[in-house]
Design a protein around this motif. Structure first.
Motif, PDB file in Angstrom:
ATOM      1  N   GLY A  61       0.815  -1.205   0.000  1.00 50.93           N
ATOM      2  CA  GLY A  61       0.000   0.000   0.000  1.00 50.93           C
ATOM      3  C   GLY A  61       0.855   1.264   0.000  1.00 50.93           C
ATOM      4  N   THR A  62       1.949   1.224   0.755  1.00 45.97           N
ATOM      5  CA  THR A  62       2.855   2.375   0.787  1.00 45.97           C
ATOM      6  C   THR A  62       3.554   2.544  -0.550  1.00 45.97           C
ATOM      7  N   ALA A  63       3.917   1.443  -1.182  1.00 44.72           N
ATOM      8  CA  ALA A  63       4.526   1.514  -2.517  1.00 44.72           C
ATOM      9  C   ALA A  63       3.563   2.172  -3.504  1.00 44.72           C
ATOM     10  N   ARG A  64       2.307   1.783  -3.446  1.00 50.34           N
ATOM     11  CA  ARG A  64       1.321   2.360  -4.374  1.00 50.34           C
ATOM     12  C   ARG A  64       1.153   3.856  -4.111  1.00 50.34           C
ATOM     13  N   PHE A  65       1.184   4.236  -2.834  1.00 50.47           N
ATOM     14  CA  PHE A  65       1.112   5.659  -2.518  1.00 50.47           C
ATOM     15  C   PHE A  65       2.328   6.395  -3.081  1.00 50.47           C
ATOM     16  N   PHE A  66       3.513   5.844  -2.924  1.00 58.84           N
ATOM     17  CA  PHE A  66       4.714   6.505  -3.439  1.00 58.84           C
ATOM     18  C   PHE A  66       4.599   6.745  -4.937  1.00 58.84           C
ATOM     19  N   PHE A  67       4.222   5.726  -5.684  1.00 53.20           N
ATOM     20  CA  PHE A  67       4.140   5.869  -7.142  1.00 53.20           C
ATOM     21  C   PHE A  67       3.011   6.817  -7.568  1.00 53.20           C
TER      22      PHE A  67
END
Length: 590
Positions: free
Chosen positions: A555-561
């Motif tokens: 979820g954090t990866a998706r937020f970063f991108f």
């Protein structure tokens, strides 16, 4: 402020699952004998205990009390000498030191995690062992065997401390202007005279001796930076049998009154014909100093990450408990007068930004540390050369981007607390003040950006950049379709950085001002792209694992991108705007 807890789960994830460091250690003969996954786990567990249990409780009191100067003597805050003694007795000062002289012999990727924990617990406290470790690096790499035998064991053990004496009142970035002089003596020693400022840990009451590494010029030295030599100058002279002798002609003239890191003694040091010994070759002092620079600049980057992590831990605890207003979609905590502020979109934006920057920074700092380990320990010449190239390119990014993002994270953490974030008792304002210095010392972030663009990118004709870009392209090519949501934006970001790098290289041929004009924004474009690479690797390691930790990671990866990587577009536009607008005003028009 919430009690600090070392992020051991995330550290294990980065080391074992993202980079598979234990497999790498087995391919490096020296490390294969020194460390494995179990050893690393035990070291990190113990480091987490001492930093959280002994050091972190001193952070606020140390800030409030600060260091005190009295007639040349410096006292650290209450509890510091005892805590430092416990830290030293655990072998933590020498965690990365050569076992031949009493060090623990751990790879940099392990000591980097220890540094993060220490600096999260207390940045001011962590500076004392950090400066000692830096001095040890230069001594180990360049000093004579006699000097190494005489000084390293007591420095690794924390019985003695170290300092690095570079800056002078008139000479900061331009060290070629230093005036400190070293006069050769008949017995092979030197008499060192001059004044140094901003010397971290130049004087204190934590250890019985302080070993200063001092940049100075010989009487016949050539002008500029080519005429700088490095000298080992102890606070207390050491007898031939290793016992302490008489006090050297070294004194602390004052300590600075600063914005932050109040418990770190920032000293004016006077050398009045002090006895010292040369480290390395005459007029090669900067080369000796740069041995430690890649390690220390990464270390300062980790300080930025560490303050961001400490701020996040407090902010997330506060956001879960502080109730204010109702969620936009309707009440969540039906039994309370209001909802926890974590339901509000802007609070979630700030928390996720902190989380994404911290975890991306931890992966990136670990990645750079792994390159340092390969460059130092590999018996494969090609692998060493490739890692050296990556270190050269990425060190200024690690120092500047990690600290810039660290300050952003601490400011977000303060903002989550609202008015309470401005109040001393919650601790968030201290983290903002402490983090600020990380963008300034060990080479300001503007200088790091000039180093990246001017020396590393333009200076190599783009070769250093291409090495890094080729590695990222190799990762993209190897990724399966299940990684498409992460790899496709990574590919677009890399393409953008490719084009921007080519543009900078071309512009630099026509106008030297373009390098400086582009440098800071270019470094940030590079930093976000490098973090995208880290997040894609972390996503690969987390995919298909149905646990809270891995779901949070994805979820954090998706937020970063989705929300942070797009920053590269405005930064790219700024770079391409060129230098002309910077020179529209004459000096008197500002």
């Amino acid at each position: 402020m919430a009690d600090y807890q070392a992020p051991l789960r995330d550290m294990r994830f980065v080391l074992n699952e993202v980079f598979e460091a234990p497999k790498l250690w087995q391919t490096l003969p020296v490390l294969a004998e020194a460390v494995d996954a179990e050893t690393a786990e035990a070291i990190l567990e113990e480091a987490g205990k001492i930093t959280a249990g002994t050091i972190a409780p001193l952070n606020r009191s140390g800030d409030e009390e600060g260091c005190r100067w009295d007639a040349g003597q410096v006292s650290t805050p209450a509890g510091y000498p005892e805590a430092y003694r416990l830290y030293a007795e655990g072998g933590w000062v020498g965690v990365g030191g050569d076992p031949a002289y009493g060090g623990m012999g751990m790879p940099k990727v392990i000591s980097a995690q220890v540094e993060e924990m220490m600096n999260s617990a207390s940045l001011a406290f962590g500076l004392y062992p950090m400066l000692t470790s830096g001095a040890c690096l230069s001594i180990h790499a360049h000093a004579s065997e006699a000097l190494k035998q005489k000084y390293l064991p007591n420095m690794y053990s924390g019985v003695w401390a170290g300092s690095m004496c570079l800056t002078e009142p008139h000479a900061g970035t331009d060290l070629g202007m230093i005036r400190t002089r070293a006069e050769p003596q008949a017995d092979g020693s030197y008499k060192v005279s001059g004044t140094k400022i901003f010397i971290t840990g130049g004087e204190h009451d934590l250890t019985e001796n302080i070993i200063h590494l001092v940049l100075a010029k010989l009487p016949d030295a050539p002008a500029g930076s080519r005429g700088i030599s490095l000298f080992l100058v102890p606070k207390v002279l050491v007898n031939e049998d290793g016992s302490l002798g008489t006090r050297n002609a070294v004194s602390c003239g004052s300590i600075e009154h600063k914005m932050g890191i109040q418990a770190s003694a920032t000293c004016v040091m006077n050398f009045d014909g002090a006895t010292g010994w040369m480290v390395g070759e005459p007029n090669k002092g900067l080369a000796a100093m740069f041995t430690m620079m890649n390690y220390e600049r990464l270390g300062v980057g980790i300080q930025g990450l560490a303050t961001g992590e400490r701020s996040y831990q407090s902010a997330i605890d506060y956001a879960r408990e502080r109730i204010q207003s109702r969620a936009p979609s309707g009440p969540v905590a039906q039994d309370k007068a209001a909802d926890p502020i974590i339901v509000h979109p802007d609070v979630r934006r700030m928390l996720l930004t902190m989380k994404a920057l911290n975890e991306g920074g931890r992966a990136f700092s670990s990645y750079v540390a792994l390159q340092l380990d390969i460059a130092k320990f590999s018996d494969d010449a090609e692998a060493r050369q490739r890692a050296d190239a990556q270190v050269a390119l990425l060190t200024p990014v690690a120092k500047a981007f990690l600290t810039d993002m660290g300050l952003e994270a601490t400011v977000h953490g303060q903002q989550v607390f609202g008015g309470h974030g401005f109040i001393r008792e919650w601790g968030q304002e201290q983290l903002v003040r402490d983090c600020r210095i990380t963008q300034i010392y060990e080479g300001t972030n503007g200088i790091q950006a000039l180093d990246l663009v001017g020396r590393k990118v333009v200076g190599s004709g783009g070769e250093l950049y291409r090495n890094f870009a080729d590695e990222v392209r190799g990762f993209i090519a190897s990724a399966g379709q299940e990684l498409a949501e992460f790899v496709e934006p990574l590919q677009a970001a890399l393409d953008n950085l490719d084009d921007l790098t080519a543009w900078v290289l071309e512009q630099a041929k026509q106008n030297p001002n373009e390098i400086g004009a582009a440098s800071v924004e270019y470094l940030h474009v590079f930093g976000y792209t490098a973090y995208a690479y880290m997040w894609a690797m972390m996503a690969r390691a987390a995919l298909g694992k149905d646990e809270v930790f891995y779901r949070s990671k994805l979820g954090t990866a998706r937020f970063f991108f989705a929300r942070l990587l797009p920053r590269i577009h405005s930064l790219t536009a700024s770079v391409r705007a060129g230098s002309d607008s910077l020179y529209l005003l004459a000096a008197e028009e500002f």
